[in-house]
Design a protein around this motif. Structure first.
Motif, mmCIF file in Angstrom:
data_model
loop_
_atom_site.group_PDB
_atom_site.id
_atom_site.type_symbol
_atom_site.label_atom_id
_atom_site.label_comp_id
_atom_site.label_asym_id
_atom_site.label_seq_id
_atom_site.Cartn_x
_atom_site.Cartn_y
_atom_site.Cartn_z
ATOM 1 N N PHE A 150 3.849 -5.991 -6.866
ATOM 2 C CA PHE A 150 2.990 -7.005 -5.998
ATOM 3 C C PHE A 150 2.393 -6.392 -4.790
ATOM 4 O O PHE A 150 1.400 -6.888 -4.462
ATOM 5 C CB PHE A 150 4.391 -7.824 -5.178
ATOM 6 N N LEU A 151 2.757 -5.132 -4.106
ATOM 7 C CA LEU A 151 2.143 -4.621 -3.155
ATOM 8 C C LEU A 151 1.017 -4.040 -3.519
ATOM 9 O O LEU A 151 -0.253 -4.031 -2.886
ATOM 10 C CB LEU A 151 2.838 -3.480 -2.487
ATOM 11 N N ASN A 152 0.896 -3.268 -4.688
ATOM 12 C CA ASN A 152 -0.381 -2.789 -5.143
ATOM 13 C C ASN A 152 -1.321 -3.747 -5.651
ATOM 14 O O ASN A 152 -2.513 -3.544 -5.467
ATOM 15 C CB ASN A 152 0.184 -1.870 -6.601
ATOM 16 N N ALA A 153 -0.765 -4.808 -6.090
ATOM 17 C CA ALA A 153 -1.725 -5.972 -6.469
ATOM 18 C C ALA A 153 -2.475 -6.691 -5.356
ATOM 19 O O ALA A 153 -3.691 -6.885 -5.321
ATOM 20 C CB ALA A 153 -0.861 -7.099 -7.339
ATOM 21 N N GLY A 154 -1.608 -7.107 -4.326
ATOM 22 C CA GLY A 154 -1.968 -7.828 -3.119
ATOM 23 C C GLY A 154 -2.203 -7.525 -1.747
ATOM 24 O O GLY A 154 -2.944 -7.849 -0.983
ATOM 25 N N GLY A 155 -1.654 -6.184 -1.510
ATOM 26 C CA GLY A 155 -1.543 -5.632 -0.055
ATOM 27 C C GLY A 155 -0.758 -6.178 0.654
ATOM 28 O O GLY A 155 -0.025 -7.326 0.376
ATOM 29 N N MET A 156 -0.471 -5.493 1.714
ATOM 30 C CA MET A 156 0.848 -5.635 2.630
ATOM 31 C C MET A 156 1.011 -7.164 3.257
ATOM 32 O O MET A 156 1.847 -7.948 3.012
ATOM 33 C CB MET A 156 0.855 -4.752 3.550
ATOM 34 N N PRO A 157 -0.142 -7.708 3.904
ATOM 35 C CA PRO A 157 -0.103 -8.788 4.470
ATOM 36 C C PRO A 157 0.286 -10.203 3.285
ATOM 37 O O PRO A 157 1.039 -10.996 3.749
ATOM 38 C CB PRO A 157 -1.625 -9.296 5.251
ATOM 39 N N LEU A 158 -0.707 -10.273 2.382
ATOM 40 C CA LEU A 158 -0.345 -11.348 1.453
ATOM 41 C C LEU A 158 0.844 -11.116 0.733
ATOM 42 O O LEU A 158 1.757 -11.954 0.354
ATOM 43 C CB LEU A 158 -1.596 -11.259 0.386
ATOM 44 N N CYS A 159 1.141 -9.829 0.581
ATOM 45 C CA CYS A 159 2.683 -9.494 -0.262
ATOM 46 C C CYS A 159 3.833 -10.102 0.762
ATOM 47 O O CYS A 159 4.701 -10.787 0.131
ATOM 48 C CB CYS A 159 2.717 -8.179 -0.532
ATOM 49 N N LYS A 160 3.613 -9.718 1.784
ATOM 50 C CA LYS A 160 4.890 -10.308 2.765
ATOM 51 C C LYS A 160 4.873 -11.706 2.784
ATOM 52 O O LYS A 160 5.919 -12.413 2.738
ATOM 53 C CB LYS A 160 4.514 -9.725 4.201
ATOM 54 N N GLU A 161 3.688 -12.311 3.049
ATOM 55 C CA GLU A 161 3.591 -13.831 3.127
ATOM 56 C C GLU A 161 4.140 -14.683 1.629
ATOM 57 O O GLU A 161 5.318 -15.373 1.887
ATOM 58 C CB GLU A 161 2.263 -14.529 3.384
ATOM 59 N N MET A 162 3.850 -14.275 0.598
ATOM 60 C CA MET A 162 4.499 -14.828 -0.545
ATOM 61 C C MET A 162 5.800 -14.466 -0.660
ATOM 62 O O MET A 162 6.689 -15.333 -1.296
ATOM 63 C CB MET A 162 3.639 -13.915 -1.790
ATOM 64 N N PHE A 164 8.141 -13.683 1.604
ATOM 65 C CA PHE A 164 8.967 -14.293 2.620
ATOM 66 C C PHE A 164 9.113 -15.616 2.462
ATOM 67 O O PHE A 164 10.062 -16.377 2.966
ATOM 68 C CB PHE A 164 8.441 -13.738 4.112
ATOM 69 N N THR A 165 7.824 -16.351 2.422
ATOM 70 C CA THR A 165 7.938 -17.854 2.451
ATOM 71 C C THR A 165 8.225 -18.408 1.013
ATOM 72 O O THR A 165 8.699 -19.439 1.072
ATOM 73 C CB THR A 165 6.410 -18.390 2.770
ATOM 74 N N ALA A 166 8.107 -17.746 -0.066
ATOM 75 C CA ALA A 166 8.425 -18.195 -1.319
ATOM 76 C C ALA A 166 7.570 -19.489 -1.656
ATOM 77 O O ALA A 166 7.981 -20.335 -2.606
ATOM 78 C CB ALA A 166 9.924 -18.588 -1.499
ATOM 79 N N GLN A 167 6.432 -19.708 -0.924
ATOM 80 C CA GLN A 167 5.803 -20.914 -1.277
ATOM 81 C C GLN A 167 4.427 -20.662 -1.983
ATOM 82 O O GLN A 167 3.885 -19.506 -2.091
ATOM 83 C CB GLN A 167 5.222 -21.384 0.142
ATOM 84 N N PRO A 168 3.983 -21.640 -2.691
ATOM 85 C CA PRO A 168 2.797 -21.519 -3.658
ATOM 86 C C PRO A 168 1.558 -21.076 -2.802
ATOM 87 O O PRO A 168 1.374 -21.416 -1.899
ATOM 88 C CB PRO A 168 2.784 -22.933 -4.062
ATOM 89 N N ILE A 169 0.784 -20.368 -3.453
ATOM 90 C CA ILE A 169 -0.439 -19.925 -2.954
ATOM 91 C C ILE A 169 -1.585 -20.224 -3.866
ATOM 92 O O ILE A 169 -1.437 -19.876 -4.908
ATOM 93 C CB ILE A 169 -0.511 -18.102 -2.713
ATOM 94 N N CYS A 170 -2.546 -20.980 -3.378
ATOM 95 C CA CYS A 170 -3.675 -21.127 -3.974
ATOM 96 C C CYS A 170 -4.382 -20.010 -4.784
ATOM 97 O O CYS A 170 -4.623 -19.180 -3.975
ATOM 98 C CB CYS A 170 -4.528 -22.296 -3.190
ATOM 99 N N VAL A 171 -4.986 -20.246 -5.766
ATOM 100 C CA VAL A 171 -5.774 -19.048 -6.533
ATOM 101 C C VAL A 171 -6.744 -18.672 -5.782
ATOM 102 O O VAL A 171 -7.232 -17.305 -5.782
ATOM 103 C CB VAL A 171 -6.202 -19.590 -8.034
ATOM 104 N N GLN A 172 -7.516 -19.412 -4.900
ATOM 105 C CA GLN A 172 -8.503 -19.109 -4.261
ATOM 106 C C GLN A 172 -8.325 -17.860 -3.304
ATOM 107 O O GLN A 172 -9.181 -16.950 -3.094
ATOM 108 C CB GLN A 172 -9.187 -20.221 -3.494
ATOM 109 N N ARG A 173 -7.166 -18.051 -2.577
ATOM 110 C CA ARG A 173 -6.647 -16.966 -1.665
ATOM 111 C C ARG A 173 -6.396 -15.441 -2.691
ATOM 112 O O ARG A 173 -6.915 -14.549 -2.077
ATOM 113 C CB ARG A 173 -5.603 -17.242 -1.059
ATOM 114 N N LEU A 174 -6.066 -15.566 -3.920
ATOM 115 C CA LEU A 174 -5.940 -14.553 -4.543
ATOM 116 C C LEU A 174 -7.277 -13.950 -5.095
ATOM 117 O O LEU A 174 -7.248 -12.669 -5.259
ATOM 118 C CB LEU A 174 -5.000 -14.856 -5.985
#
Length: 263
Positions: A150-162, A164-174
């Motif tokens: 996950f870290l390699n794919a998304g970087g630290m800030p987004l990885c932590k949010e996903m 820690f929150t376990a909430q859906p992230i919209c595809v546009q952010r990805l």
């Protein structure tokens, strides 16, 4: 050529193979049986020497995959995320597969299915897709190689949010983070995915295979000291032995919000 397994369908047209998850009653959960079929389908693609593989759910799916089959998670404290467990096996197979694997995503993606999709080489998704990494919601300690993916794919800030929150992230952010290559209306999804697969299939398969392996090695060139790895494994074992882990599993089956106590 079309062939089928119990829980995936396989289609090979020219130099492009397509694997479709096929267990809608379980929202294409990554059960041992489905992963066995998926690995067998990838082996079939390997023998057929296809130059690109598309991994998808059935057309119009509301859920691409619900992730781990929670019914198969152990309740006795055994770690289900070790080297030989099914999801680790299929992710390694996708990563080591000599041709590019393209994830064509319709609908929502949950839990371990997010890692499976992110282990693919290219992701093309419907513009209404969402991704949720949910082990914290279940009280399940994700393993270190999965977190690194996950870290390699998304970087630290987004990885932590996903995580820690376990909430859906919209595809546009990805897309903005460079994780997903394209987010398009569903009506354009198959056409764009096929165009990308056909473009890959026209190129030198030897060069593509070499480039994929070079990129894999470069992205994985971060070493952990043995004592660091062992410390993290010990922390994971404590979670599997905890009351919270049992509560997370019970709450899933009882269809209620878990009441975690931190012990």
């Amino acid at each position: 050529m079309d062939t089928g397994y119990a829980l995936v369908n396989v289609k090979i047209a020219g130099n492009v193979g397509e694997i479709t998850l096929n267990n809608p009653s379980k929202h294409h959960a990554l059960s041992t049986a489905l992963i066995d079929d998926l690995c067998a389908a990838l082996e079939e693609m390997l023998l057929a020497q296809v130059r690109a593989v598309v991994l998808r759910a059935p057309a119009g799916a509301r859920v691409f995959s619900s992730g781990h089959d929670v019914r198969e998670l152990p309740t006795n404290g055994r770690d289900p995320m070790t080297y030989d467990d099914p999801i680790r096996r299929v992710i390694r197979m996708v990563e080591l597969y000599p041709a590019p694997v393209i994830a064509m995503v319709e609908g929502t993606v949950w839990g371990g299915a997010c890692e499976l999709v992110m282990s693919c080489d290219i992701i093309v998704a419907g513009d209404d897709s969402t991704f949720a990494v949910t082990p914290a919601k279940l009280g399940m300690p994700y393993n270190i190689s999965g977190v690194q993916n996950f870290l390699n794919a998304g970087g630290m800030p987004l990885c932590k949010e996903m995580l820690f929150t376990a909430q859906p992230i919209c595809v546009q952010r990805l897309v903005a983070q460079g994780i997903v290559s394209h987010a398009v209306p569903r009506s354009e999804l198959e056409s764009l995915t096929r165009t990308i697969a056909d473009q890959i299939a026209k190129n030198s398969p030897l060069v593509i295979s070499l480039l994929k392996e070079e990129l894999r090695l470069l992205s994985a060139s971060h070493n952990l000291r043995p004592e660091t790895f062992e410390r993290v494994q010990a922390m994971r074992r404590q979670v599997y032995d905890s009351e919270d882990y049992q509560e997370g599993i019970r709450a899933f089956f009882e269809k209620r919000t878990p009441q975690f106590q931190g012990r």
